[in-house]
Write a protein that holds these residues in place. Structure first.
Motif, PDB file in Angstrom:
ATOM      1  N   UNK A   1       0.777  -1.221   0.000  1.00 37.27           N
ATOM      2  CA  UNK A   1       0.000   0.000   0.000  1.00 37.27           C
ATOM      3  C   UNK A   1       0.808   1.269   0.000  1.00 37.27           C
ATOM      4  N   UNK A   2       2.068   1.182  -0.407  1.00 40.38           N
ATOM      5  CA  UNK A   2       2.939   2.359  -0.445  1.00 40.38           C
ATOM      6  C   UNK A   2       3.238   2.714  -1.891  1.00 40.38           C
ATOM      7  N   UNK A   3       3.631   3.958  -2.123  1.00 38.31           N
ATOM      8  CA  UNK A   3       3.899   4.437  -3.474  1.00 38.31           C
ATOM      9  C   UNK A   3       5.328   4.098  -3.895  1.00 38.31           C
ATOM     10  N   UNK A   4       5.559   4.128  -5.222  1.00 42.66           N
ATOM     11  CA  UNK A   4       6.920   4.085  -5.757  1.00 42.66           C
ATOM     12  C   UNK A   4       7.478   2.699  -5.957  1.00 42.66           C
ATOM     13  N   UNK A   5       8.694   2.699  -6.499  1.00 40.26           N
ATOM     14  CA  UNK A   5       9.419   1.458  -6.716  1.00 40.26           C
ATOM     15  C   UNK A   5      10.775   1.516  -6.032  1.00 40.26           C
ATOM     16  N   UNK A   6      11.512   0.426  -6.117  1.00 40.85           N
ATOM     17  CA  UNK A   6      12.790   0.299  -5.426  1.00 40.85           C
ATOM     18  C   UNK A   6      13.925   0.110  -6.427  1.00 40.85           C
ATOM     19  N   UNK A   7      15.080   0.650  -6.110  1.00 40.76           N
ATOM     20  CA  UNK A   7      16.284   0.402  -6.889  1.00 40.76           C
ATOM     21  C   UNK A   7      16.896  -0.923  -6.447  1.00 40.76           C
ATOM     22  N   UNK A   8      17.176  -1.802  -7.410  1.00 42.63           N
ATOM     23  CA  UNK A   8      17.791  -3.094  -7.086  1.00 42.63           C
ATOM     24  C   UNK A   8      19.289  -2.900  -6.903  1.00 42.63           C
ATOM     25  N   UNK A   9      19.810  -3.406  -5.802  1.00 39.95           N
ATOM     26  CA  UNK A   9      21.235  -3.281  -5.492  1.00 39.95           C
ATOM     27  C   UNK A   9      21.979  -4.553  -5.877  1.00 39.95           C
ATOM     28  N   UNK A  10      23.092  -4.387  -6.582  1.00 33.00           N
ATOM     29  CA  UNK A  10      23.968  -5.499  -6.906  1.00 33.00           C
ATOM     30  C   UNK A  10      24.974  -5.733  -5.794  1.00 33.00           C
ATOM     31  N   UNK A  11      25.539  -6.933  -5.746  1.00 34.10           N
ATOM     32  CA  UNK A  11      26.426  -7.280  -4.633  1.00 34.10           C
ATOM     33  C   UNK A  11      27.700  -7.975  -5.081  1.00 34.10           C
ATOM     34  N   UNK A  12      28.104  -7.783  -6.330  1.00 35.06           N
ATOM     35  CA  UNK A  12      29.351  -8.391  -6.803  1.00 35.06           C
ATOM     36  C   UNK A  12      30.518  -7.480  -6.459  1.00 35.06           C
ATOM     37  N   UNK A  13      31.580  -8.038  -5.880  1.00 34.85           N
ATOM     38  CA  UNK A  13      32.755  -7.215  -5.544  1.00 34.85           C
ATOM     39  C   UNK A  13      33.691  -7.115  -6.745  1.00 34.85           C
ATOM     40  N   UNK A  14      34.692  -6.261  -6.631  1.00 32.88           N
ATOM     41  CA  UNK A  14      35.556  -5.974  -7.771  1.00 32.88           C
ATOM     42  C   UNK A  14      36.396  -7.189  -8.177  1.00 32.88           C
ATOM     43  N   UNK A  15      36.738  -8.048  -7.220  1.00 30.81           N
ATOM     44  CA  UNK A  15      37.569  -9.210  -7.543  1.00 30.81           C
ATOM     45  C   UNK A  15      36.781 -10.259  -8.323  1.00 30.81           C
ATOM     46  N   UNK A  16      35.514 -10.486  -7.940  1.00 29.74           N
ATOM     47  CA  UNK A  16      34.678 -11.417  -8.695  1.00 29.74           C
ATOM     48  C   UNK A  16      34.436 -10.906 -10.120  1.00 29.74           C
ATOM     49  N   UNK A  17      34.231  -9.599 -10.243  1.00 29.11           N
ATOM     50  CA  UNK A  17      34.038  -9.024 -11.575  1.00 29.11           C
ATOM     51  C   UNK A  17      35.283  -9.194 -12.428  1.00 29.11           C
ATOM     52  N   UNK A  18      36.443  -8.983 -11.809  1.00 30.31           N
ATOM     53  CA  UNK A  18      37.704  -9.099 -12.529  1.00 30.31           C
ATOM     54  C   UNK A  18      37.868 -10.480 -13.152  1.00 30.31           C
ATOM     55  N   UNK A  19      37.552 -11.519 -12.388  1.00 30.80           N
ATOM     56  CA  UNK A  19      37.716 -12.891 -12.878  1.00 30.80           C
ATOM     57  C   UNK A  19      36.504 -13.354 -13.679  1.00 30.80           C
ATOM     58  N   UNK A  20      35.389 -12.631 -13.548  1.00 35.01           N
ATOM     59  CA  UNK A  20      34.161 -13.083 -14.193  1.00 35.01           C
ATOM     60  C   UNK A  20      33.477 -14.177 -13.411  1.00 35.01           C
ATOM     61  N   UNK A  21      33.733 -14.237 -12.088  1.00 32.38           N
ATOM     62  CA  UNK A  21      33.100 -15.254 -11.250  1.00 32.38           C
ATOM     63  C   UNK A  21      31.700 -14.776 -10.859  1.00 32.38           C
ATOM     64  N   UNK A  22      30.835 -14.776 -11.859  1.00 36.73           N
ATOM     65  CA  UNK A  22      29.442 -14.378 -11.671  1.00 36.73           C
ATOM     66  C   UNK A  22      28.671 -14.860 -12.882  1.00 36.73           C
ATOM     67  N   UNK A  23      27.374 -15.003 -12.712  1.00 40.17           N
ATOM     68  CA  UNK A  23      26.525 -15.398 -13.828  1.00 40.17           C
ATOM     69  C   UNK A  23      26.058 -14.153 -14.550  1.00 40.17           C
ATOM     70  N   UNK A  24      26.230 -14.140 -15.850  1.00 41.94           N
ATOM     71  CA  UNK A  24      25.775 -12.998 -16.637  1.00 41.94           C
ATOM     72  C   UNK A  24      24.252 -12.881 -16.522  1.00 41.94           C
ATOM     73  N   UNK A  25      23.796 -11.689 -16.181  1.00 41.16           N
ATOM     74  CA  UNK A  25      22.373 -11.396 -15.996  1.00 41.16           C
ATOM     75  C   UNK A  25      21.768 -12.180 -14.835  1.00 41.16           C
ATOM     76  N   UNK A  26      22.568 -12.402 -13.796  1.00 37.90           N
ATOM     77  CA  UNK A  26      21.994 -12.990 -12.582  1.00 37.90           C
ATOM     78  C   UNK A  26      21.686 -11.859 -11.611  1.00 37.90           C
ATOM     79  N   UNK A  27      21.597 -12.142 -10.312  1.00 40.15           N
ATOM     80  CA  UNK A  27      21.243 -11.082  -9.376  1.00 40.15           C
ATOM     81  C   UNK A  27      22.402 -10.115  -9.144  1.00 40.15           C
ATOM     82  N   UNK A  28      23.537 -10.344  -9.822  1.00 36.49           N
ATOM     83  CA  UNK A  28      24.569  -9.297  -9.851  1.00 36.49           C
ATOM     84  C   UNK A  28      24.178  -8.206 -10.848  1.00 36.49           C
ATOM     85  N   UNK A  29      23.218  -8.493 -11.708  1.00 34.84           N
ATOM     86  CA  UNK A  29      22.695  -7.492 -12.637  1.00 34.84           C
ATOM     87  C   UNK A  29      21.627  -6.691 -11.904  1.00 34.84           C
TER      88      UNK A  29
END
Length: 706
Positions: free
Chosen positions: A505-533
């Motif tokens: 019953x409240x107005x508006x929407x929420x910004x989704x926050x990602x949680x991948x750190x810089x080291x995981x991004x560097x190696x690509x240890x994440x799923x493309x278009x997963x909740x890191x997106x």
């Protein structure tokens, strides 16, 4: 007889292309400076249009509206009887320059173009501007007619000159010029300039403040003088956070320090200093005086104005202060939190949605939001009416006043634990406890029905049902089954971000926050278009090592005991089946590298510009006591193979707070290709050859001992 001057410098939260808001903040800063007795006011770099306009600098609209704001400043009674130094782009003879426009009482005294442009890392100033190359030379700049009507000037000086008032001489530097090997303040000081100004657009990177302060204090230690540094603050609409740190220094000491992280849109520092202290300091430096006798003079623009008062004998002067540095953990708790606040209030969303897994990264992200809530409550308690107004708009509650960070966090942050059959009870409990301690609105759900539905579609079409490796499946099946869970979490996160407030019953929407750190991004240890997106990622530029220290800091500073269990638990994605109810998958085992090693690889790859072979050579010495040459080689080859195979993922990284100089974010910072020969045959062969030579030499040394 003293010559006391009161000068003002600013940190302003300017926003790219927000000409109306930027004008308002500039006028406020000038008014505050005048009320504090200042007769010179310095603002940040490109403050009229906002520093981060990027390719909007190509547009004639940006130049037009900047001129319109300048006209409004010239006409305002607020700008009378004080020298105003503002930043904006200026087109001179069909060339675009990054300039300071210095004016007094409706007359432009000087347009000073930047002579050294920032063109590394996140900066691309040479893409939009041209540096002024004619040292100590000026020419006449024809003002547009709209300004001629205000200033009664047809032309004004444009170029590399200094201002000569009745009582002193003032010279300008612009940001990057302070960082160059031969900064303008050196020759300006030798030519008698006593007050140096530097308008900056300098962004925050962990541990950077020391360098900035050292450069300013050293500039006045060797040459004497007063140095004013202004800086942008806040999020200018991109990944960068400009961290203020405005300051006033004299003769090697700091006399005024601005906040590095603050929710105040306008901060004005003033200091009252005696010019005679500059003159006496310089008088006894014989090497400086000898160099001064040989320096080429700067053109001087004479100004019919004094910065000092004639009756100033009883006016107190400012005392030196000890600069207070933040620890890296404090910087993470403050910088990304301020960045999140700017994103939230400027996007006019109603809060954040965070997939809270019970692991370190998502816990760190939750702590950043909680830190933001603490800063908002502190700002409101200190009387910041703008922050209070923003909170009320965001929450659509005109009479609400935040007092308790936990209560505010419950309104602004929704956390969600998305369990699967591979999730453990421990991570579920840790997520629930942390949410309770920070006060977030917490949701728990199971993604298993959605996973089964998607796999059912695949099986219906193909007639095949993939299984995990632990159940006899292939590596392809194992990876696909992990990825489908991760991607379904992203879909659910966006669904809840859009509709969870509606369901309550409240107005508006929420910004989704990602949680991948810089080291995981560097190696690509994440799923493309997963909740890191996600929409934005407050920790995407922070290393795992620093995040661990930050979470430890939050546990102690914010009194969050739930973080103890998160710190002691192994990092795991929990995407593979449990073994007897226990986690069987850990991040470091999956990667084949530790997070500490990844941080080292990242800095060598980006900061040290190391390719596979040179990285191998550097690590041979760095790890000589812990690894054999062959082990070093295997680690380097593993890193570069994984990095190059997954580089395509960097093109889709969530916009992240930029905190590390080895960020692999290719959108603005890391301009490398994303299609490689992942075998690196030539480079790896060079490494293998070197390993064989080292092993042969080691064997020869052993044989000689026998």
């Amino acid at each position: 007889m003293g010559r006391k001057v009161t000068v003002a410098t600013c940190a302003l939260n300017q926003w790219a292309l927000d000409f109306e808001g930027n004008l308002h903040r500039i006028l406020r800063s000038i008014e505050i400076a005048k009320n504090k007795g200042a007769r010179y006011r310095l603002g940040p770099e490109l403050e009229i249009c906002g520093y981060g306009c990027w390719d909007h600098y190509y547009e004639s609209d940006t130049l037009l509206h900047s001129l319109e704001v300048l006209k409004a400043l010239l006409e305002s009674p607020v700008t009378q009887d004080i020298i105003c130094d503002v930043g904006m782009p200026v087109m001179h003879r069909n060339v675009r320059y990054n300039c300071r426009v210095i004016f007094l009482n409706r007359r432009i005294l000087l347009i000073r173009p930047k002579t050294a442009l920032a063109n590394q890392a996140n900066y691309r100033e040479l893409r939009w501007f041209t540096p002024w190359a004619r040292s100590r030379q000026t020419e006449e700049h024809l003002l547009p007619r709209t300004l001629q009507d205000v200033t009664n000037q047809d032309t004004v000086p444009f170029g590399d000159a200094v201002l000569a008032t009745w009582d002193t001489c003032v010279g300008s530097e612009i940001c990057e010029e302070l960082w160059t090997p031969h900064s303008p303040h050196i020759d300006m000081g030798l030519d008698g300039v006593e007050i140096f100004t530097n308008a900056s657009g300098s962004h925050h990177v962990l541990r950077k403040a020391h360098t900035r302060v050292d450069l300013v204090t050293m500039a006045t230690t060797k040459n004497g003088g007063i140095y004013l540094l202004a800086n942008q603050k806040g999020c200018d609409g991109d990944r960068l956070y400009y961290d203020g740190c405005a300051m006033v220094a004299m003769n090697g000491s700091v006399f005024a320090q601005g906040a590095q992280f603050s929710l105040d849109d306008v901060e004005v520092l003033t200091a009252t200093l005696d010019l005679e202290d500059v003159r006496s300091y310089r008088a006894e430096i014989s090497s400086r005086n000898l160099a001064a006798s040989r320096v080429s003079p700067y053109p001087r623009v004479k100004v019919d104005f004094a910065l000092s008062c004639s009756e100033d004998l009883l006016q107190p002067v400012s005392a030196p202060v000890q600069w207070r540095y933040h620890s890296p953990e404090e910087e993470i708790s403050l910088g990304p939190a301020c960045w999140l606040w700017d994103f939230l209030r400027r996007s006019r969303q109603a809060g954040f949605f965070l997939p809270l897994s019970g692991g370190l990264d998502s816990a760190a992200c939750a702590c950043v939001v909680y830190s933001m809530c603490r800063q908002v409550c502190q700002a409101v308690a200190s009387g910041n009416e703008e922050v209070l107004a923003d909170v009320r708009v965001i929450l659509d509650q005109s009479s609400y006043t935040p007092q308790d960070p936990r209560e505010l966090c419950g309104r602004l942050l929704t956390t969600c634990y998305m369990a699967s059959e591979n999730s453990s009870q421990e991570t579920c409990r840790r997520a629930r406890e942390l949410a309770g301690q920070i006060g977030s609105h917490h949701v728990g759900l199971s993604i298993d029905p959605a996973v089964r539905a998607v796999l059912g579609i695949f099986s219906l079409v193909t007639g095949k049902s993939p299984v995990f490796a632990a159940q006899g499946g292939s590596s392809r099946e194992n990876l696909a089954l992990q990825n489908v869970q991760a991607r379904i979490r992203m879909v659910i996160a966006y669904l809840f971000a859009q509709l969870s407030l509606w369901s309550r019953g409240a107005r508006g929407g929420l910004l989704v926050l990602g949680t991948t750190n810089v080291d995981e991004s560097l190696l690509g240890y994440l799923t493309k278009y997963d909740c890191s997106s996600a929409d934005i990622n407050p920790i995407g530029g922070v290393s795992k090592t620093d995040l661990r220290a930050f979470v430890q800091f939050c546990m102690e500073r914010f009194q969050l005991p739930a973080l103890q269990g998160i710190l002691s638990a192994p990092a795991t994605a929990e995407l593979e089946p449990l073994a007897n109810g226990q986690v069987s998958q850990t991040d470091e085992e999956d990667m084949g590298l530790t997070y500490v090693e990844l941080s080292i690889f990242g800095r060598l790859r980006k900061t040290a510009k190391a390719g596979p072979y040179s990285m191998f050579c550097k690590l041979l010495n760095m790890w000589t006591n812990t690894c054999t040459p062959r082990q070093v080689a295997e680690k380097v080859k593993r890193f570069f193979s994984k990095y190059s195979m997954n580089r395509h993922k960097m093109t889709t990284l969530t916009p992240a707070y930029h905190a590390e100089n080895y960020s692999p974010d290719d959108n603005r910072f890391d301009l490398r290709p994303f299609l490689y020969n992942a075998a690196w045959p030539w480079q790896f062969q060079r490494i293998d050859t070197q390993v064989l030579q080292l092993e042969w030499k080691a064997q020869q040394d052993l044989d000689d001992l026998d």
